[in-house]
Design a protein around this motif. Structure first.
Motif, mmCIF file in Angstrom:
data_model
loop_
_atom_site.group_PDB
_atom_site.id
_atom_site.type_symbol
_atom_site.label_atom_id
_atom_site.label_comp_id
_atom_site.label_asym_id
_atom_site.label_seq_id
_atom_site.Cartn_x
_atom_site.Cartn_y
_atom_site.Cartn_z
ATOM 1 N N TYR A 195 3.250 7.471 1.846
ATOM 2 C CA TYR A 195 3.206 8.941 1.747
ATOM 3 C C TYR A 195 2.455 9.523 2.946
ATOM 4 C CZ TYR A 195 5.118 8.465 -2.901
ATOM 5 O OH TYR A 195 5.964 8.180 -3.940
ATOM 6 N N ARG A 196 1.426 8.817 3.370
ATOM 7 C CA ARG A 196 0.656 9.262 4.530
ATOM 8 C C ARG A 196 1.504 9.191 5.809
ATOM 9 N NH1 ARG A 196 -5.093 9.011 4.037
ATOM 10 N NH2 ARG A 196 -5.737 8.651 1.889
ATOM 11 N N ALA A 197 2.287 8.121 5.949
ATOM 12 C CA ALA A 197 3.104 7.951 7.165
ATOM 13 C C ALA A 197 4.167 9.052 7.263
ATOM 14 C CB ALA A 197 3.764 6.566 7.159
ATOM 15 N N GLY B 68 -1.194 2.177 -6.003
ATOM 16 C CA GLY B 68 -0.801 3.578 -5.870
ATOM 17 C C GLY B 68 -1.190 4.398 -7.083
ATOM 18 N N ARG B 69 -0.262 5.259 -7.519
ATOM 19 C CA ARG B 69 -0.509 6.098 -8.700
ATOM 20 C C ARG B 69 0.527 5.834 -9.784
ATOM 21 N NH1 ARG B 69 -3.412 6.813 -5.054
ATOM 22 N NH2 ARG B 69 -4.712 8.599 -4.486
ATOM 23 N N ASP B 70 1.735 5.465 -9.347
ATOM 24 C CA ASP B 70 2.885 5.367 -10.249
ATOM 25 C C ASP B 70 3.468 3.955 -10.278
ATOM 26 O OD1 ASP B 70 3.678 5.270 -7.633
ATOM 27 O OD2 ASP B 70 5.355 6.651 -7.829
ATOM 28 N N GLN B 71 2.682 2.993 -9.832
ATOM 29 C CA GLN B 71 3.240 1.647 -9.688
ATOM 30 C C GLN B 71 3.586 1.002 -11.030
ATOM 31 O OE1 GLN B 71 3.892 0.393 -6.301
ATOM 32 N NE2 GLN B 71 3.780 2.612 -6.450
ATOM 33 N N VAL C 175 11.276 13.004 -1.843
ATOM 34 C CA VAL C 175 10.524 12.036 -1.019
ATOM 35 C C VAL C 175 10.058 10.888 -1.922
ATOM 36 C CG1 VAL C 175 8.423 11.670 0.346
ATOM 37 C CG2 VAL C 175 9.799 13.752 0.694
ATOM 38 N N ARG C 176 9.591 11.228 -3.108
ATOM 39 C CA ARG C 176 9.124 10.189 -4.036
ATOM 40 C C ARG C 176 10.266 9.230 -4.372
ATOM 41 N NH1 ARG C 176 3.933 11.007 -5.715
ATOM 42 N NH2 ARG C 176 4.116 8.963 -6.681
ATOM 43 N N ALA C 177 11.432 9.786 -4.703
ATOM 44 C CA ALA C 177 12.568 8.931 -5.082
ATOM 45 C C ALA C 177 12.915 7.989 -3.928
ATOM 46 C CB ALA C 177 13.762 9.793 -5.458
ATOM 47 N N ASP D 292 0.872 -1.186 0.000
ATOM 48 C CA ASP D 292 0.000 0.000 0.000
ATOM 49 C C ASP D 292 0.905 1.232 0.000
ATOM 50 O OD1 ASP D 292 -1.695 2.077 0.517
ATOM 51 O OD2 ASP D 292 -2.611 1.192 2.310
ATOM 52 N N THR D 293 1.193 1.754 -1.203
ATOM 53 C CA THR D 293 2.179 2.838 -1.281
ATOM 54 C C THR D 293 1.619 4.170 -0.795
ATOM 55 O OG1 THR D 293 1.670 3.273 -3.615
ATOM 56 C CG2 THR D 293 3.454 1.730 -3.148
ATOM 57 N N GLY D 294 0.303 4.359 -0.911
ATOM 58 C CA GLY D 294 -0.304 5.578 -0.379
ATOM 59 C C GLY D 294 -0.055 5.685 1.120
HETATM 60 O O1 DC Z 1 -4.039 6.096 -2.223
HETATM 61 P P1 DC Z 1 -4.032 7.049 -1.036
HETATM 62 O O2 DC Z 1 -5.277 7.882 -0.933
HETATM 63 O O3 DC Z 1 -3.746 6.361 0.262
HETATM 64 O O4 DC Z 1 -2.818 8.041 -1.332
HETATM 65 C C1 DC Z 1 -2.459 9.065 -0.442
HETATM 66 C C2 DC Z 1 -1.782 10.190 -1.216
HETATM 67 O O5 DC Z 1 -0.520 9.776 -1.704
HETATM 68 C C3 DC Z 1 -2.545 10.749 -2.408
HETATM 69 O O6 DC Z 1 -2.458 12.153 -2.355
HETATM 70 C C4 DC Z 1 -1.808 10.251 -3.621
HETATM 71 C C5 DC Z 1 -0.431 9.986 -3.106
HETATM 72 N N1 DC Z 1 0.202 8.816 -3.691
HETATM 73 C C6 DC Z 1 1.153 9.014 -4.649
HETATM 74 O O7 DC Z 1 1.405 10.165 -5.023
HETATM 75 N N2 DC Z 1 1.803 7.943 -5.178
HETATM 76 C C7 DC Z 1 1.515 6.703 -4.778
HETATM 77 N N3 DC Z 1 2.177 5.661 -5.300
HETATM 78 C C8 DC Z 1 0.532 6.485 -3.796
HETATM 79 C C9 DC Z 1 -0.127 7.575 -3.279
#
Ligand code: DC
Length: 229
Positions: free
Chosen positions: A35-37, A121-124, A100-102, A30-32
Motif C-alpha cells: 500500500y505504501r509503494a 497486515g490488517r486483513d490477512q 486498489v485493495r482488490a 509485508d502487505t503494508g
Molecule cells: O502496516 P503498515 O503501517 O506498513 O501499513 C501501511 C498502511 O496500509 C496503513 O495505513 C494500513 C494499511 N494496510 C492495510 O490497509 N491493509 C494491509 N493488509 C496492510 C496495511
C-alpha cells in the motif's frame, strides 16, 4: 503453511513477522509495504491521491517486488522511501480504495501460492488468507505503540513530535477499523498477543510457540510402536 499476523499500527508486526519468518525458514509478506509503494508511486507521478481512477491506474501499472527483505518499485529500492511520515500519512488513500485493495489482495494471494509464508497486515486472516493455519492478532497499548513509532522515526532523522505521532496513529486506528473493505477486525480464530513490556526476542519466542503448537496439532498422528500389526 500460512501464518497471518494482523493488528494495529505500531504493534511491532513488521519486525516480529520478519524475524519469525527467518526463524521458520518461511517467506515474509509485508502487505503494508505494498500500500505504501502504491502511494509513493502516485506521489512521484504527481497523481491526485483523491482521484480514485488515477490511483487505481497507478496500482495496476507498477511492479512491486518483496524479495530478500527489500521493497522494490519498478526495480528501484524504495525500502526506506516508503517509511517516511509523509507516505505513512498519505497511504490511507490506497488503503481505503476498494479497487486498489482488490488488486493488491490478488497479488498477495498469488505471491503466497504454494509457499510457506508469514503474512503481515490488517486483513490477512480475514480477507487474504481466511484458511491460514495460524492466525495471530498482535497488539499493544496505544501509548506503547506511539512511543515505538516516535522513536523509530526520530532514529531515522525525521522531525516529528510524539503528540503528532499519537494523533496520526489514532486517525489510522479509526480508519483501519472502520474502512468498508478489509477493515482490521479481531476474530475468534485469531490468537491475541499483547506486546506491552515484551522485548522483540520475547515476542518472536511467543509467536514461535504458537506456530509450533499449530504445526503439532496439524501433524498426522505417528503410528504407535506398540500398536499390533
Ligand atoms: O502496516 P503498515 O503501517 O506498513 O501499513 C501501511 C498502511 O496500509 C496503513 O495505513 C494500513 C494499511 N494496510 C492495510 O490497509 N491493509 C494491509 N493488509 C496492510 C496495511
Amino acid at each position: 503453511m500460512i501464518v497471518t499476523i494482523d493488528g494495529p499500527a505500531g504493534a511491532g508486526k513488521s519486525s516480529a513477522a520478519r524475524a519469525l519468518a527467518a526463524r521458520l525458514g518461511f517467506r515474509f509478506l509485508d502487505t503494508g509495504a505494498m500500500y505504501r509503494a502504491v502511494t509513493l508511486a502516485a506521489i512521484e507521478r504527481g497523481v491526485d491521491l483523491e482521484d480514485a481512477d488515477a490511483l487505481l491506474d497507478v496500482a495496476k501499472s507498477i511492479h512491486i517486488d518483496l524479495a530478500d527483505g527489500l521493497v522494490q518499485l519498478d526495480g528501484r529500492d524504495v525500502t526506506r522511501a516508503i517509511r517516511t511520515f509523509e507516505i505513512t500519512t498519505a497511504t490511507r488513500y490506497a488503503a481505503d480504495h476498494p479497487g486498489v485493495r482488490a488488486h493488491l489482495v490478488a497479488l498477495q494471494q498469488k505471491w503466497a501460492d504454494h509457499l510457506d509464508v508469514v503474512a503481515e497486515g490488517r486483513d490477512q486472516s480475514t480477507v487474504v488468507f481466511p484458511h491460514a493455519e495460524c492466525k495471530i492478532y498482535l497488539t499493544a497499548s496505544e501509548e506503547v505503540r506511539a512511543d515505538r513509532r516516535y522513536l523509530d522515526m526520530v532514529n531515522r532523522g525525521e522531525h516529528v513530535s510524539r503528540a503528532e505521532v499519537l494523533d496520526k496513529q489514532r486517525d489510522r486506528d479509526t480508519r483501519d477499523c472502520t474502512r468498508a473493505v478489509g477493515a482490521l477486525t479481531k476474530t475468534p480464530q485469531q490468537i491475541e498477543v499483547n506486546t506491552d513490556g515484551m522485548s522483540q526476542d520475547q515476542v518472536v519466542e511467543r509467536l514461535m510457540e504458537l506456530v509450533l503448537e499449530k504445526q503439532t496439532a496439524a501433524a498426522p498422528a505417528t503410528p504407535s510402536e506398540a500398536a499390533p500389526s
